[in-house]
Design an enzyme around this catalytic site. Structure first.
Site, PDB file in Angstrom:
ATOM      1  CB  SER A 216      -7.913   6.155  -7.766  1.00  0.00           C
ATOM      2  OG  SER A 216      -9.295   5.929  -7.819  1.00  0.00           O
ATOM      3  N   GLY A 218      -7.622   9.272  -4.191  1.00  0.00           N
ATOM      4  CA  GLY A 218      -7.752  10.733  -4.220  1.00  0.00           C
ATOM      5  C   GLY A 218      -6.400  11.405  -4.181  1.00  0.00           C
ATOM      6  N   GLY A 221      -2.975   9.529  -4.201  1.00  0.00           N
ATOM      7  CA  GLY A 221      -2.448   8.818  -5.349  1.00  0.00           C
ATOM      8  C   GLY A 221      -3.038   7.433  -5.505  1.00  0.00           C
ATOM      9  N   GLY A 247     -10.056  10.363 -12.276  1.00  0.00           N
ATOM     10  CA  GLY A 247     -10.057   8.893 -12.328  1.00  0.00           C
ATOM     11  C   GLY A 247      -9.994   8.377 -13.765  1.00  0.00           C
ATOM     12  CG  ASP A 248     -13.137   9.229 -16.340  1.00  0.00           C
ATOM     13  OD1 ASP A 248     -13.392   8.161 -15.742  1.00  0.00           O
ATOM     14  OD2 ASP A 248     -13.973  10.132 -16.501  1.00  0.00           O
TER      15      ASP A 248
END
Lengths: 308, 308
Positions: A216, A218, A221, A247-248
């Site tokens: 990831s 930020g 994407g 992120g989760d």
């Protein structure tokens, strides 16, 4: 069902203050309490998407009881293992004017060898019936650094696809146990591989043992290195808001696509749309369902060349 | 026994961090949980001095249960009245290097009319057997601003000496109900009287209805306007440390001297020595018993001229 594991759960408190000033006294204008820890956040998103979801990990003491009470009000099934030590709190102090957040994280309780054996036994039972499992977050004190590697091996022995989302040495050890998927962010990836060049670092992470790596990056994407190819997935435009929990939500999107046997581009689309819908949500750590639906058809997934 | 009333109790958390930086993430290195609110602090000091001590006020929810568990481990008797709303938390974030403290105070629960009636009934019962009562701290939401005035009148009707330690409008209303003693600090005194000149403001506060006024002037000690005269009491030298709880310790010293029927200079001596021993203590809000014993004979009390 989908199983998520959170070894270092937390009672998450969010405090709103006009602006945090060191060494001053602040009246908190709003308090939000939430059952926290990465795996619990992933589970809440999965449940909201309609998946049957079970959480395990540790909870203890009065704060653990509060966390379990809050969890009982959600559709997520609680299979947490009791610890003698109390569950930690985290406090996110949000400046109302700017949305800037100051984070205070208590250390977790020291988990005993017996409690860890109890968790392993519970995890093994729960694997029977799980269609996928996610191992999420930091390790509490007392848990050996190879703990996630152990859980990855148990999941693989039970033929349950396993996603690992952690950092540092637990990620390094865990990845060597050959999980199906890891989801590092740019910092975790750099710490693991020594490289800040996304393509190189993502492919390097994959060579260390993971079947697939979804990095990831930020606002840019996701970058995915998989047995079926290399993809980049990005939101239609940069989204502004609070990145807490983004992120989760991406992990939840990947798991959701995995159990639905969706092709990789579709899995990445869900992950990016959920992640962006979380940044856009007015409530930190929650996703905005209408933003998610609106974003889904607009996520751009592009195949990337495989060149070294 | 001595009764203290804390309408806005709190579960006090102290977090140690290397240094608080706005908008950064902090690992808390130490967590201390304490039953808090001014009247509870006063009661702990009184109990440590050997006085039989009872606390009433409100507690509710999971945080209230935690507070009561912590209180059960002390010699203070718990006569708190249950509220449906949860007890607030306060978080004191202490920079380890400097001791500087950033304070975050949750709002209290909204207290209902029935709960307030329950408190008044419990208070009236407890007055039977009380040798002195202290009314301490802020009012939670839902409690009318004249609440302390009501409790002052109940105590006076029962002929129990009553000390009031609050601020703002509740102090203004409470003082008009003629308490035996009020203990404002310099800010509270200025807010009440409009004057920052200690002598004038202290005498003015007394004219508003209190039989005696003991103003706490920080490192300069106490200024007392009583029916028996005007005194200043100060520690032998300026003490450096954490002033958290110093005012509550002064209240405990005044109550202790009152129930022992000590003359005013002796009451003020206890109050100053306890206050300074609290500033000197390594643990915020606790007093150092050996520093207290050492300071007692060294506090300077001087009679001041009565001139207007």
């Amino acid at each position: 069902m989908i199983l998520t594991v959170t070894l270092n759960t937390a009672l998450d408190l969010t405090y709103r203050v006009p602006a945090l000033t060191p060494h001053a006294t602040h009246r908190v204008t709003q308090v939000i309490e939430r059952p926290g820890g990465k795996g619990l956040n992933v589970a809440r998103v999965l449940a909201a998407l309609g998946h049957e979801t079970v959480v395990t990990g540790f909870a203890g003491g009065a704060t653990g009881a509060m966390l379990r009470d809050l969890l009982a009000a959600t559709p997520v099934r609680d299979e947490l293992v009791e610890t003698a030590g109390p569950t930690r709190r985290t406090v996110a102090v949000v400046d109302t004017a700017t949305g800037d957040t100051t984070q205070l994280n208590e250390p977790g309780p020291a988990v005993t060898a017996d409690e860890w054996a109890g968790l392993r036994a519970r995890f093994t039972e729960l694997l029977d019936g799980a269609r996928a499992v996610a191992l999420c977050g930091s390790l509490p004190p007392g848990i050996h650094v190879g703990a996630y590697a152990e859980l990855v091996r148990l999941a693989r022995a039970a033929a349950v696809p396993v996603l690992l989302d952690t950092s540092g040495e637990p990620l390094r050890r865990g990845i060597a146990a050959r999980p199906d998927l890891v989801k590092p962010n740019a910092d975790e990836l750099a710490q693991l591989t020594g490289s800040r060049e996304p393509h190189r670092a993502t492919r390097d992470a994959r060579r260390r043992g993971a079947h697939a790596v979804v990095s990831s990056l930020g606002p840019e994407g996701l970058l995915a290195a998989t047995p079926e190819g290399l993809w980049r997935a990005a939101p239609p435009s940069a989204v502004k808001g609070n990145p807490t929990g983004a992120g989760d939500s991406a992990v939840a999107g990947l798991l959701s696509g995995l159990v639905d046997e969706a092709p990789w581009p579709e899995r990445l689309t869900r992950a990016v749309a959920l992640s962006a819908a979380t940044v856009l949500s007015p409530v930190a750590g929650e996703y905005d369902p209408s933003a998610y639906e609106e974003l889904l058809p607009r996520v751009k997934v592009t195949a990337e060349p495989e060149a070294a």
